[in-house]
Scaffold this motif. Sequence first.
Motif, PDB file in Angstrom:
ATOM      1  N   ASN A   1      67.290   1.451  64.700  1.00  8.33           N
ATOM      2  CA  ASN A   1      67.866   2.666  65.288  1.00  8.33           C
ATOM      3  C   ASN A   1      66.820   3.755  65.526  1.00  8.33           C
ATOM      4  OD1 ASN A   1      67.347   3.668  62.709  1.00  8.33           O
ATOM      5  ND2 ASN A   1      69.502   3.632  62.076  1.00  8.33           N
ATOM      6  N   GLY A   2      65.555   3.436  65.297  1.00  8.21           N
ATOM      7  CA  GLY A   2      64.472   4.370  65.555  1.00  8.21           C
ATOM      8  C   GLY A   2      64.075   5.222  64.372  1.00  8.21           C
ATOM      9  N   GLN A   3      64.845   5.181  63.278  1.00  5.18           N
ATOM     10  CA  GLN A   3      64.521   5.984  62.097  1.00  5.18           C
ATOM     11  C   GLN A   3      63.325   5.373  61.355  1.00  5.18           C
ATOM     12  OE1 GLN A   3      66.070   8.955  61.186  1.00  5.18           O
ATOM     13  NE2 GLN A   3      66.900   8.676  63.257  1.00  5.18           N
ATOM     14  N   PRO A   4      62.549   6.213  60.653  1.00  3.01           N
ATOM     15  CA  PRO A   4      61.399   5.690  59.900  1.00  3.01           C
ATOM     16  C   PRO A   4      61.847   4.766  58.770  1.00  3.01           C
ATOM     17  CG  PRO A   4      61.770   8.003  59.378  1.00  3.01           C
ATOM     18  CD  PRO A   4      62.658   7.689  60.536  1.00  3.01           C
ATOM     19  N   ALA A   5      61.024   3.782  58.443  1.00  3.70           N
ATOM     20  CA  ALA A   5      61.338   2.813  57.389  1.00  3.70           C
ATOM     21  C   ALA A   5      60.896   3.371  56.043  1.00  3.70           C
ATOM     22  CB  ALA A   5      60.663   1.482  57.673  1.00  3.70           C
ATOM     23  N   THR A   6      61.792   4.101  55.398  1.00  7.50           N
ATOM     24  CA  THR A   6      61.501   4.706  54.101  1.00  7.50           C
ATOM     25  C   THR A   6      62.332   4.038  53.016  1.00  7.50           C
ATOM     26  OG1 THR A   6      63.181   6.417  54.427  1.00  7.50           O
ATOM     27  CG2 THR A   6      60.931   6.927  55.153  1.00  7.50           C
ATOM     28  N   LEU A   7      61.891   4.213  51.765  1.00  9.66           N
ATOM     29  CA  LEU A   7      62.609   3.673  50.617  1.00  9.66           C
ATOM     30  C   LEU A   7      62.769   4.751  49.556  1.00  9.66           C
ATOM     31  CD1 LEU A   7      60.878   0.173  50.385  1.00  9.66           C
ATOM     32  CD2 LEU A   7      63.276   0.600  51.011  1.00  9.66           C
ATOM     33  N   PHE A   8      63.693   4.531  48.630  1.00  5.96           N
ATOM     34  CA  PHE A   8      63.938   5.487  47.554  1.00  5.96           C
ATOM     35  C   PHE A   8      63.094   5.151  46.332  1.00  5.96           C
ATOM     36  CE2 PHE A   8      67.159   2.144  46.853  1.00  5.96           C
ATOM     37  CZ  PHE A   8      66.916   1.829  45.525  1.00  5.96           C
ATOM     38  N   SER A   9      62.979   6.096  45.415  1.00  2.00           N
ATOM     39  CA  SER A   9      62.389   5.868  44.099  1.00  2.00           C
ATOM     40  C   SER A   9      63.458   6.076  43.041  1.00  2.00           C
ATOM     41  CB  SER A   9      61.228   6.827  43.835  1.00  2.00           C
ATOM     42  OG  SER A   9      60.872   6.810  42.457  1.00  2.00           O
ATOM     43  N   SER A  10      63.534   5.146  42.100  1.00  2.00           N
ATOM     44  CA  SER A  10      64.488   5.284  40.993  1.00  2.00           C
ATOM     45  C   SER A  10      64.121   6.434  40.069  1.00  2.00           C
ATOM     46  CB  SER A  10      64.544   3.984  40.180  1.00  2.00           C
ATOM     47  OG  SER A  10      64.893   2.889  40.987  1.00  2.00           O
ATOM     48  N   TYR A  11      62.899   6.963  40.217  1.00  5.14           N
ATOM     49  CA  TYR A  11      62.469   8.064  39.345  1.00  5.14           C
ATOM     50  C   TYR A  11      62.914   9.419  39.886  1.00  5.14           C
ATOM     51  CZ  TYR A  11      59.619   9.887  35.525  1.00  5.14           C
ATOM     52  OH  TYR A  11      59.197  10.478  34.350  1.00  5.14           O
ATOM     53  N   SER A  12      63.482   9.429  41.058  1.00  3.07           N
ATOM     54  CA  SER A  12      63.940  10.683  41.660  1.00  3.07           C
ATOM     55  C   SER A  12      65.308  11.059  41.101  1.00  3.07           C
ATOM     56  CB  SER A  12      64.037  10.525  43.180  1.00  3.07           C
ATOM     57  OG  SER A  12      64.796  11.565  43.750  1.00  3.07           O
ATOM     58  N   ASP A  13      65.445  12.307  40.698  1.00  2.00           N
ATOM     59  CA  ASP A  13      66.748  12.785  40.222  1.00  2.00           C
ATOM     60  C   ASP A  13      67.809  12.599  41.301  1.00  2.00           C
ATOM     61  OD1 ASP A  13      65.707  13.582  37.771  1.00  2.00           O
ATOM     62  OD2 ASP A  13      65.337  15.635  38.430  1.00  2.00           O
ATOM     63  N   GLN A  14      67.436  12.865  42.544  1.00  2.00           N
ATOM     64  CA  GLN A  14      68.413  12.771  43.622  1.00  2.00           C
ATOM     65  C   GLN A  14      68.872  11.334  43.828  1.00  2.00           C
ATOM     66  OE1 GLN A  14      68.244  11.612  47.112  1.00  2.00           O
ATOM     67  NE2 GLN A  14      70.263  12.465  47.609  1.00  2.00           N
ATOM     68  N   THR A  15      67.986  10.380  43.633  1.00  2.00           N
ATOM     69  CA  THR A  15      68.371   8.974  43.747  1.00  2.00           C
ATOM     70  C   THR A  15      69.388   8.599  42.685  1.00  2.00           C
ATOM     71  OG1 THR A  15      66.259   8.285  44.713  1.00  2.00           O
ATOM     72  CG2 THR A  15      67.529   6.599  43.564  1.00  2.00           C
ATOM     73  N   VAL A  16      69.079   8.899  41.434  1.00  2.00           N
ATOM     74  CA  VAL A  16      69.966   8.515  40.341  1.00  2.00           C
ATOM     75  C   VAL A  16      71.305   9.246  40.465  1.00  2.00           C
ATOM     76  CG1 VAL A  16      70.244   8.402  37.837  1.00  2.00           C
ATOM     77  CG2 VAL A  16      67.996   8.011  38.861  1.00  2.00           C
ATOM     78  N   ASN A  17      71.252  10.527  40.826  1.00  3.63           N
ATOM     79  CA  ASN A  17      72.502  11.269  41.018  1.00  3.63           C
ATOM     80  C   ASN A  17      73.344  10.648  42.123  1.00  3.63           C
ATOM     81  OD1 ASN A  17      72.064  13.157  38.986  1.00  3.63           O
ATOM     82  ND2 ASN A  17      71.009  14.584  40.340  1.00  3.63           N
ATOM     83  N   THR A  18      72.705  10.250  43.194  1.00  2.29           N
ATOM     84  CA  THR A  18      73.436   9.632  44.305  1.00  2.29           C
ATOM     85  C   THR A  18      74.065   8.315  43.861  1.00  2.29           C
ATOM     86  OG1 THR A  18      71.985  10.656  45.951  1.00  2.29           O
ATOM     87  CG2 THR A  18      73.220   8.705  46.642  1.00  2.29           C
ATOM     88  N   HIS A  19      73.319   7.511  43.131  1.00  2.00           N
ATOM     89  CA  HIS A  19      73.849   6.234  42.652  1.00  2.00           C
ATOM     90  C   HIS A  19      75.056   6.423  41.743  1.00  2.00           C
ATOM     91  CE1 HIS A  19      69.823   3.885  43.365  1.00  2.00           C
ATOM     92  NE2 HIS A  19      70.531   4.035  44.462  1.00  2.00           N
ATOM     93  N   LEU A  20      74.958   7.339  40.810  1.00  2.00           N
ATOM     94  CA  LEU A  20      76.077   7.559  39.888  1.00  2.00           C
ATOM     95  C   LEU A  20      77.258   8.219  40.596  1.00  2.00           C
ATOM     96  CD1 LEU A  20      76.108   6.834  36.767  1.00  2.00           C
ATOM     97  CD2 LEU A  20      73.881   6.712  37.880  1.00  2.00           C
ATOM     98  N   LEU A  21      76.992   9.024  41.605  1.00  4.71           N
ATOM     99  CA  LEU A  21      78.064   9.581  42.420  1.00  4.71           C
ATOM    100  C   LEU A  21      78.832   8.463  43.117  1.00  4.71           C
ATOM    101  CD1 LEU A  21      79.620  11.900  43.809  1.00  4.71           C
ATOM    102  CD2 LEU A  21      77.777  11.972  45.517  1.00  4.71           C
ATOM    103  N   TRP A  22      78.113   7.472  43.634  1.00  5.94           N
ATOM    104  CA  TRP A  22      78.790   6.334  44.270  1.00  5.94           C
ATOM    105  C   TRP A  22      79.713   5.625  43.286  1.00  5.94           C
ATOM    106  CZ3 TRP A  22      73.881   3.826  46.915  1.00  5.94           C
ATOM    107  CH2 TRP A  22      73.487   4.628  47.990  1.00  5.94           C
TER     108      TRP A  22
END
Length: 548
Positions: free
Chosen positions: A242-263
């Motif tokens: 879709n043209g977006q950059p190929a990025t990945l998350f880090s499990s060490y990021s507060d925002q990542t863990v918060n997003t996962h637990l929110l799900w």
Amino acid sequence: MNRHRAAYVERRSRRWSMLVIAALGLVRCGGDDSSNPNAAAGTGGHSGSGASTGTGGSGTSGAAGSSNQGGTSGAAGAGGTGTGGAGTGGAGTGGAAGGGASGAGNAGSSGAAGKGGSAGTIDGGAGAAGKAGVDASDDAEAGRDGAAGASADASDGRDGVIDAGSDGSDAATSAGDVVGKVSVGYQGWFTAPGDGSPRNQWWHYCSPVTQPPSPTTHQIKAWPDMREFTATFQTAFANLGNGQPATLFSSYSDQTVNTHLLWLQQNGIDTVALQRFSDEIPTRNGIALKVRSAAETYGRKFYIMYDISGWTNFQAEIKTDWTNNIVGQLQLLSSSAYAKQNGKPVVSIWGMGFTDRPGDAAACTDVINFFKNQGLYVIGGVPLNWRTSGNGGKPNFGSVYDSFNMISPWMVGVIGNVNDSNNIRTSNNAPDVAYCNSHGMQYQPCVLPGDLALRQRAHGDFMWRQFANMIEVGAHGIYVSMFDEFNEGNQIAKTAESVAMVPTNSTFLGLNEDGVACSADYYLRLTGDGGKMLKGQIPLTFTRPTVP
């Protein structure tokens, strides 16, 4: 289908018979641990206190409540603020005693309201004193874990009674954070340069970890849906379709863990089993604290799950890690979100008994007893053929398995389609449940979505059949493998829906790989519905109810 339904109806009828007997006060259930008078008796669990008559201050004492399975509570004493009648499994102090799973007490003419009963069985509990068994609010999820007034939905037979075996302890099993719940394995092991982690490399994303993930270096089998992450890290892949950059998350990021637990919260998934290995302890400690914080924020539970793979001297090292890090430095057990079962903190140990994992029977038993002697509830992640010492398991480990409170056989790499699940259900799962019931243990089989790269998922039909099979045979809880296992392709976390969401120079598949469009959150929703079926909130069905 008719055979499954007939077996289900027969089991449900037997369970309701037990309820009626209990309500008449004809059954008194005993467990192997009566240290918690508020916990209902279960298979190898706690025995609740018997009904008794409380004493009124200046008035007549409250009458005794009947059995906690559907009985009505006694009326409170008139006049003073005497102790209300205690039902089996819990009592309300003062005022009117709460009833059982569906009973209601009658308020005394002048009895003062007191504290609500604290303990209930699965899908039901003690009522609030002075309020005739209703309006309890100690538990955020009404009808479970001690919430009053809601009786169990018996549509799949899980009406607060868990089948026990030949030891005669067919009784209610205390609600907790693993029995009657879905736990999901959480690796939390992805890092990236610049994420603030002690590792500060592409840990678990690629090899070598010093190079960014690319078509030739990556070690993942599926691409995550990155749309909700704000802390992202650029890879060496080409842009997405879709043209977006190929990025990945880090499990060490507060925002990542918060997003996962929110799900997990959004999909009603109860409990996180945080994986813990022997390596990269500083990074794992940091992630553990982030999981703790997010679990507290989003109302989830979590527990430590040790994987003994790679430990050089796990018998000593796990004890040291638990004492110095988990209990000492991190103080995880002091968290309100740390999972408990039968009032005990939960810990799981994966790998004992596998032929390619360390430890003989004596060393394994010693580690299990180390935790049990500290008052923990211990789960064992064990080989598929643990009960028969068959293929994949070490011989003479029966006493080790019998030491666990809960058994969780591993299914990854064992099953890959619906027929596999049906066959293992007959050959292993059903007799496993019977064995656990007769030996005072609980059973937590593994359910997996399937390896996306191997096209095992069948747009959810494979995973749903496992849920239905495991619930029908009487599993006490379910372990989903895994939440974020992108390395094995067995993740339920939000995943790329189609090739438009994966790098154009990759071979990753989207969730629509078999031609059926699936939303990125589909396997989270499917897991949530599996949990509802386990709890009896929706009927047992072999037809997947979740729309992709």
